[in-house]
Design a protein around this motif. Structure first.
Motif, PDB file in Angstrom:
ATOM      1  N   VAL A 184       4.454   9.702 -15.837  1.00 53.58           N
ATOM      2  CA  VAL A 184       4.359   8.724 -15.025  1.00 53.58           C
ATOM      3  C   VAL A 184       5.732   7.869 -15.189  1.00 53.58           C
ATOM      4  CG1 VAL A 184       3.395   6.477 -14.448  1.00 53.58           C
ATOM      5  CG2 VAL A 184       2.002   8.358 -14.577  1.00 53.58           C
ATOM      6  N   LEU A 185       6.210   7.834 -16.290  1.00 52.22           N
ATOM      7  CA  LEU A 185       7.325   7.279 -16.911  1.00 52.22           C
ATOM      8  C   LEU A 185       8.614   7.632 -15.995  1.00 52.22           C
ATOM      9  CD1 LEU A 185       7.412   6.601 -20.539  1.00 52.22           C
ATOM     10  CD2 LEU A 185       7.092   5.209 -18.694  1.00 52.22           C
ATOM     11  N   GLY A 186       8.439   8.853 -15.610  1.00 45.98           N
ATOM     12  CA  GLY A 186       9.471   9.520 -14.723  1.00 45.98           C
ATOM     13  C   GLY A 186       9.506   9.102 -13.333  1.00 45.98           C
TER      14      GLY A 186
ATOM     15  N   SER B  52       0.678  -1.286  -0.059  1.00 50.58           N
ATOM     16  CA  SER B  52      -0.252  -0.233   0.122  1.00 50.58           C
ATOM     17  C   SER B  52       0.814   1.175  -0.025  1.00 50.58           C
ATOM     18  CB  SER B  52      -1.121  -0.002   1.156  1.00 50.58           C
ATOM     19  OG  SER B  52      -1.444   1.229   1.264  1.00 50.58           O
ATOM     20  N   PHE B  53       1.899   0.955   0.793  1.00 51.96           N
ATOM     21  CA  PHE B  53       2.778   2.592   0.977  1.00 51.96           C
ATOM     22  C   PHE B  53       3.564   2.533  -0.383  1.00 51.96           C
ATOM     23  CE2 PHE B  53       1.805   3.696   5.020  1.00 51.96           C
ATOM     24  CZ  PHE B  53       2.858   4.573   5.327  1.00 51.96           C
ATOM     25  N   VAL B  54       3.796   1.507  -1.185  1.00 54.41           N
ATOM     26  CA  VAL B  54       4.354   1.781  -2.692  1.00 54.41           C
ATOM     27  C   VAL B  54       3.370   2.620  -3.436  1.00 54.41           C
ATOM     28  CG1 VAL B  54       5.069   0.587  -4.674  1.00 54.41           C
ATOM     29  CG2 VAL B  54       5.804  -0.180  -2.453  1.00 54.41           C
ATOM     30  N   VAL B  55       2.415   2.101  -3.252  1.00 56.75           N
ATOM     31  CA  VAL B  55       1.419   3.055  -4.072  1.00 56.75           C
ATOM     32  C   VAL B  55       1.282   4.652  -3.621  1.00 56.75           C
ATOM     33  CG1 VAL B  55      -1.198   3.093  -4.722  1.00 56.75           C
ATOM     34  CG2 VAL B  55       0.008   0.981  -4.618  1.00 56.75           C
ATOM     35  N   GLN B  56       1.146   4.636  -2.109  1.00 60.01           N
ATOM     36  CA  GLN B  56       0.951   5.970  -1.802  1.00 60.01           C
ATOM     37  C   GLN B  56       2.230   6.951  -1.874  1.00 60.01           C
ATOM     38  OE1 GLN B  56      -2.039   6.618  -0.285  1.00 60.01           O
ATOM     39  NE2 GLN B  56      -2.132   4.411  -0.711  1.00 60.01           N
TER      40      GLN B  56
ATOM     41  N   GLU C 229       9.395   3.443  -8.355  1.00 60.44           N
ATOM     42  CA  GLU C 229       8.588   2.531  -8.178  1.00 60.44           C
ATOM     43  C   GLU C 229       9.359   0.971  -8.144  1.00 60.44           C
ATOM     44  OE1 GLU C 229       4.370   0.912  -9.714  1.00 60.44           O
ATOM     45  OE2 GLU C 229       5.743   1.726 -11.183  1.00 60.44           O
ATOM     46  N   ARG C 230      10.496   1.082  -9.055  1.00 59.78           N
ATOM     47  CA  ARG C 230      11.100  -0.206  -8.925  1.00 59.78           C
ATOM     48  C   ARG C 230      11.971  -0.226  -7.452  1.00 59.78           C
ATOM     49  NH1 ARG C 230      12.035   0.912 -14.659  1.00 59.78           N
ATOM     50  NH2 ARG C 230      13.809   2.248 -14.281  1.00 59.78           N
TER      51      ARG C 230
ATOM     52  N   ALA D  91      16.521  -1.641 -11.830  1.00 60.62           N
ATOM     53  CA  ALA D  91      15.818  -2.698 -12.379  1.00 60.62           C
ATOM     54  C   ALA D  91      16.774  -4.045 -11.919  1.00 60.62           C
ATOM     55  CB  ALA D  91      16.235  -2.557 -13.879  1.00 60.62           C
ATOM     56  N   MET D  92      17.968  -3.802 -11.607  1.00 64.59           N
ATOM     57  CA  MET D  92      18.738  -5.112 -11.223  1.00 64.59           C
ATOM     58  C   MET D  92      18.288  -5.281  -9.840  1.00 64.59           C
ATOM     59  SD  MET D  92      22.837  -4.294 -12.478  1.00 64.59           S
ATOM     60  CE  MET D  92      22.981  -4.566 -14.241  1.00 64.59           C
ATOM     61  N   ALA D  93      18.306  -4.306  -8.840  1.00 65.31           N
ATOM     62  CA  ALA D  93      17.702  -4.310  -7.408  1.00 65.31           C
ATOM     63  C   ALA D  93      16.454  -5.240  -7.472  1.00 65.31           C
ATOM     64  CB  ALA D  93      17.596  -3.193  -6.973  1.00 65.31           C
ATOM     65  N   LYS D  94      15.567  -4.653  -8.257  1.00 67.35           N
ATOM     66  CA  LYS D  94      14.025  -5.260  -8.177  1.00 67.35           C
ATOM     67  C   LYS D  94      14.275  -6.580  -8.568  1.00 67.35           C
ATOM     68  CE  LYS D  94      10.169  -6.673  -9.818  1.00 67.35           C
ATOM     69  NZ  LYS D  94       9.646  -7.736 -10.567  1.00 67.35           N
ATOM     70  N   LEU D  95      15.065  -6.967  -9.568  1.00 64.39           N
ATOM     71  CA  LEU D  95      15.228  -8.282 -10.177  1.00 64.39           C
ATOM     72  C   LEU D  95      15.964  -9.290  -9.039  1.00 64.39           C
ATOM     73  CD1 LEU D  95      14.804 -10.202 -12.635  1.00 64.39           C
ATOM     74  CD2 LEU D  95      17.018  -9.623 -13.306  1.00 64.39           C
ATOM     75  N   ALA D  96      16.877  -8.865  -8.385  1.00 62.22           N
ATOM     76  CA  ALA D  96      17.397  -9.426  -7.311  1.00 62.22           C
ATOM     77  C   ALA D  96      16.786  -9.679  -6.160  1.00 62.22           C
ATOM     78  CB  ALA D  96      18.908  -8.593  -7.019  1.00 62.22           C
ATOM     79  N   ALA D  97      15.891  -8.657  -5.945  1.00 60.20           N
ATOM     80  CA  ALA D  97      15.069  -8.841  -4.308  1.00 60.20           C
ATOM     81  C   ALA D  97      13.877 -10.035  -4.714  1.00 60.20           C
ATOM     82  CB  ALA D  97      14.404  -7.580  -4.202  1.00 60.20           C
TER      83      ALA D  97
END
Length: 396
Positions: A246-248, A95-99, A253-254, A329-335
């Motif tokens: 949003v792309l910015g 939820s906090f990711v969205v907020q 978000e990642r 992107a790497m952090a998201k993939l690794a996590a």
């Protein structure tokens, strides 16, 4: 008063906090406000912990360094908060990711009136928002697939019609940030899309809950818009430029998704290690068995590797505008890999006890699967890294 950027967050008492101080304060807060029984009750009942959300916001964990007319929150601070929430109250972390996305969009593109009306009460925990982008026929390629349209009326207002899917917390949100197509596709599908701030009680909005296997304490929804009238004053940013705006925010978000996934991985690993120290078989703790130790060690290596990548990506993003976004992107993939690995090992280590719904391992296992495809699928993340980091031809 203008506040300059600083490596830490601002505590309720008004002094700056280092990441370590912020983490310590949040851990103490969660110890006081979160119980295992409460987490299980919200997960089983599929209910959102509104009181926890309000308390977190009022304690400053939503606003952090961000101020209206001043600096935005630092990625490092947000990822600290989200890792700790991921390890404990995972649905609240999502939820906090969205907020945090709403905070960033309103801070970057909202005018002063919009910030006072929508951002200030969000900081205070008096309202909650939801972000409506995905559609039934479009996820990764949502810009091209988008059928939700907003048509400008003679008085300057817009009439929105269409449908959104997988929208977290939409039923009880106070307002939505909605992306809708305002111009036909010409050269690029990401142009011609506009962001709107839409109060949830606006006539013509219908939400329907989606029954999901994970993140059950944050309701996912279908939304239908039927002739939803939005005044021109609630256009967020520039008409036809909403998707580019949003792309910015995708780098953040990642990072934030990676932080929640890292928290899940750490929470599951810690629980599994505690369990194997206490569980006995054949006259000794099962944590003494070499095969099980190796699996837990491999999980630990993945957790620490993901943590280092995330810290580097967040700090780099804070210190250098336009930083190399392949790190996030790497952090998201690794996590995501750490989370799925640690929860799978945890379930295997606990055997039948892992199936028990009163214990958290099965919840970690279910919740971790979200970050194999959100906010972008692992394979699309790999495509991005291959092109942007390795210089390989585009593969999609």
């Amino acid at each position: 008063m203008s506040i300059t950027a600083h490596p830490g967050a601002i505590s309720p008492s008004g002094h700056y906090e280092s990441p370590e101080e912020l983490r310590a304060r949040l851990v103490q807060f969660l110890d006081e406000h979160v119980t295992a029984e409460g987490l299980t009750a919200h997960d089983e009942g599929e209910t959102y912990d509104v009181e926890l959300f309000r308390a977190l916001a009022k304690a400053g964990f939503l606003q952090l360094e961000s101020t209206i007319g001043g600096p935005k929150a630092r990625h490092r601070s947000q990822t600290v908060v989200l890792e700790e929430l991921g390890a404990r109250a995972t649905s609240m972390g999502v939820s906090f990711v969205v907020q945090y996305m709403g905070v960033e969009l309103l801070h970057a593109f909202g005018n002063r009136d919009q910030q006072e009306r929508f951002l200030a009460p969000l900081f205070a925990g008096d309202v909650k928002m939801s972000f409506a982008l995905s559609e039934p026929a479009g996820g990764t390629d949502v810009a091209r697939a988008m059928t939700t349209k907003a048509v400008e009326q003679p008085d300057g207002a817009f009439l929105i019609n269409g449908a959104k899917k997988w929208i977290g917390g939409a039923s009880d949100a106070d307002y939505l940030i909605v992306l809708a197509r305002t111009s036909d596709i010409r050269r690029s599908s990401i142009d011609g899309i506009t962001m709107f701030i839409v109060p949830r009680d606006t006539q013509g909005i219908t939400t329907t809950p989606i029954d999901t296997m994970g993140i059950r304490a944050l309701e996912q929804c279908d939304i239908e818009f039927r002739d939803v009238r939005v005044p021109a004053a609630l256009v967020l940013g520039q008409v036809d430029k909403g998707f580019r705006q949003v792309l910015g925010t995708l780098n953040g978000e990642r990072l934030n998704g990676a932080a929640v996934a890292l928290g899940i991985a750490r929470g599951a690993l810690d629980y599994a290690v505690d369990y194997v120290k206490e569980r006995h078989a054949f006259g000794r703790a099962i944590g003494a068995f070499q095969s099980l130790q190796h699996k837990l060690v491999d999980s630990s290596v993945k957790v620490e590797g993901a943590r280092l990548l995330l810290e580097k990506a967040a700090i780099t993003s804070d210190e250098h505008s336009g930083a190399d976004e392949t790190l996030s992107a790497m952090a998201k993939l690794a996590a995501a890999d750490a989370a799925t690995t640690a929860t799978d090992v945890g379930m295997r280590a606990m055997g039948g006890w892992g199936f028990l719904r009163q214990l958290p391992m099965q919840r970690y296992f279910r919740d971790a699967r979200l970050y194999t495809f959100a906010p972008l699928t692992d394979d699309m993340i790999r495509n991005y890294i291959g092109e942007q980091h390795l210089g390989l031809p585009r593969s999609y």
